[in-house]
Design a protein around this motif. Structure first.
Motif, PDB file in Angstrom:
ATOM      1  N   ASP A  32       0.794  -1.223   0.000  1.00  0.00           N
ATOM      2  CA  ASP A  32       0.000   0.000   0.000  1.00  0.00           C
ATOM      3  C   ASP A  32       0.833   1.283   0.000  1.00  0.00           C
ATOM      4  N   ASN A  33       2.145   1.179  -0.187  1.00  0.00           N
ATOM      5  CA  ASN A  33       2.970   2.386  -0.296  1.00  0.00           C
ATOM      6  C   ASN A  33       4.330   2.033  -0.883  1.00  0.00           C
ATOM      7  N   PHE A  34       5.002   3.047  -1.357  1.00  0.00           N
ATOM      8  CA  PHE A  34       6.359   2.857  -1.857  1.00  0.00           C
ATOM      9  C   PHE A  34       7.122   4.160  -1.726  1.00  0.00           C
ATOM     10  N   LYS A  35       8.431   4.064  -1.787  1.00  0.00           N
ATOM     11  CA  LYS A  35       9.259   5.264  -1.843  1.00  0.00           C
ATOM     12  C   LYS A  35      10.603   4.871  -2.429  1.00  0.00           C
ATOM     13  N   TYR A  36      11.194   5.826  -3.126  1.00  0.00           N
ATOM     14  CA  TYR A  36      12.535   5.607  -3.628  1.00  0.00           C
ATOM     15  C   TYR A  36      13.262   6.928  -3.720  1.00  0.00           C
ATOM     16  N   ALA A  37      14.572   6.838  -3.712  1.00  0.00           N
ATOM     17  CA  ALA A  37      15.417   8.025  -3.833  1.00  0.00           C
ATOM     18  C   ALA A  37      16.657   7.624  -4.625  1.00  0.00           C
ATOM     19  N   LEU A  38      17.093   8.521  -5.484  1.00  0.00           N
ATOM     20  CA  LEU A  38      18.288   8.294  -6.285  1.00  0.00           C
ATOM     21  C   LEU A  38      19.056   9.603  -6.353  1.00  0.00           C
ATOM     22  N   ASN A  45      19.006  14.385  -8.629  1.00  0.00           N
ATOM     23  CA  ASN A  45      18.439  13.950  -7.363  1.00  0.00           C
ATOM     24  C   ASN A  45      16.951  13.709  -7.601  1.00  0.00           C
ATOM     25  N   VAL A  46      16.492  12.469  -7.421  1.00  0.00           N
ATOM     26  CA  VAL A  46      15.104  12.104  -7.676  1.00  0.00           C
ATOM     27  C   VAL A  46      14.559  11.413  -6.435  1.00  0.00           C
ATOM     28  N   GLN A  47      13.385  11.845  -5.991  1.00  0.00           N
ATOM     29  CA  GLN A  47      12.717  11.213  -4.856  1.00  0.00           C
ATOM     30  C   GLN A  47      11.238  11.118  -5.184  1.00  0.00           C
ATOM     31  N   GLN A  48      10.631   9.998  -4.816  1.00  0.00           N
ATOM     32  CA  GLN A  48       9.210   9.823  -5.057  1.00  0.00           C
ATOM     33  C   GLN A  48       8.649   8.909  -3.979  1.00  0.00           C
ATOM     34  N   LYS A  49       7.411   9.196  -3.567  1.00  0.00           N
ATOM     35  CA  LYS A  49       6.723   8.314  -2.625  1.00  0.00           C
ATOM     36  C   LYS A  49       5.268   8.235  -3.026  1.00  0.00           C
ATOM     37  N   GLY A  50       4.658   7.115  -2.731  1.00  0.00           N
ATOM     38  CA  GLY A  50       3.262   6.920  -3.069  1.00  0.00           C
ATOM     39  C   GLY A  50       2.552   6.163  -1.970  1.00  0.00           C
ATOM     40  N   ASP A  51       1.302   6.518  -1.767  1.00  0.00           N
ATOM     41  CA  ASP A  51       0.463   5.858  -0.765  1.00  0.00           C
ATOM     42  C   ASP A  51      -0.867   5.500  -1.395  1.00  0.00           C
ATOM     43  N   TRP A  57      -4.175   5.843  -5.722  1.00  0.00           N
ATOM     44  CA  TRP A  57      -2.789   6.144  -5.390  1.00  0.00           C
ATOM     45  C   TRP A  57      -2.590   7.645  -5.353  1.00  0.00           C
ATOM     46  N   VAL A  58      -1.881   8.099  -4.359  1.00  0.00           N
ATOM     47  CA  VAL A  58      -1.455   9.493  -4.263  1.00  0.00           C
ATOM     48  C   VAL A  58       0.070   9.462  -4.263  1.00  0.00           C
ATOM     49  N   VAL A  59       0.646  10.059  -5.286  1.00  0.00           N
ATOM     50  CA  VAL A  59       2.093  10.012  -5.483  1.00  0.00           C
ATOM     51  C   VAL A  59       2.641  11.427  -5.459  1.00  0.00           C
ATOM     52  N   SER A  60       3.757  11.629  -4.765  1.00  0.00           N
ATOM     53  CA  SER A  60       4.403  12.939  -4.757  1.00  0.00           C
ATOM     54  C   SER A  60       5.899  12.731  -4.918  1.00  0.00           C
ATOM     55  N   GLY A  61       6.545  13.753  -5.429  1.00  0.00           N
ATOM     56  CA  GLY A  61       7.973  13.610  -5.617  1.00  0.00           C
ATOM     57  C   GLY A  61       8.654  14.894  -6.007  1.00  0.00           C
ATOM     58  N   THR A  62       9.973  14.814  -6.066  1.00  0.00           N
ATOM     59  CA  THR A  62      10.795  15.933  -6.498  1.00  0.00           C
ATOM     60  C   THR A  62      11.880  15.398  -7.427  1.00  0.00           C
ATOM     61  N   GLN A  63      12.277  16.242  -8.337  1.00  0.00           N
ATOM     62  CA  GLN A  63      13.378  15.933  -9.230  1.00  0.00           C
ATOM     63  C   GLN A  63      14.205  17.198  -9.368  1.00  0.00           C
ATOM     64  N   SER A  64      15.519  17.052  -9.333  1.00  0.00           N
ATOM     65  CA  SER A  64      16.376  18.220  -9.530  1.00  0.00           C
ATOM     66  C   SER A  64      17.648  17.793 -10.244  1.00  0.00           C
ATOM     67  N   TRP A  65      18.198  18.710 -11.007  1.00  0.00           N
ATOM     68  CA  TRP A  65      19.434  18.488 -11.739  1.00  0.00           C
ATOM     69  C   TRP A  65      19.969  19.838 -12.195  1.00  0.00           C
TER      70      TRP A  65
END
Length: 117
Positions: A32-38, A45-51, A57-65
């Protein structure tokens, strides 16, 4: 949801083509959830999480470069039943063009005359 998985894969492939080294890679996947970071040594820099909220599903995240021109780029987003929505972006996203008048009239007509069941 498929869009985000595909987008993350495309980003990973694009980054991998630059021979970047991984500084941090974390992932946790549950029913029922996930998250990852790279984080890579080339500023990516990539981060995402979902519930899972009920059946949605509600997913949020950030990406930067850093762009090839040296400009820092970052995007923060949320995706849910309302679609993909950018919460913030630096540099700001361009303003989409206005809806053509003929299309706007068509949408108003459809709203005023919903299909019969």
């Amino acid at each position: 949801m498929k869009f985000f998985i595909a987008f993350a894969c495309l980003l990973a492939v694009a980054v991998a083509n630059e021979d970047a080294n991984i500084l941090r890679a974390e992932q946790e996947v549950n029913v029922d959830n996930f998250k990852y970071a790279l984080e890579l040594d080339n500023s990516v820099n990539v981060q995402q999480k979902g519930d899972l909220n009920g059946e949605e599903w509600v997913v949020s995240g950030t990406q930067s470069w850093t762009s090839p021109e040296g400009v820092p780029v970052s995007i923060q987003y949320v995706a849910d039943a309302n679609g993909y929505n950018v919460v913030s972006a630096n540099p700001p996203l361009p303003t989409p063009p206005p809806i053509p008048e003929a299309i706007q009239r068509s949408l108003e007509y459809i709203r005023a005359h919903p299909p019969k069941e």
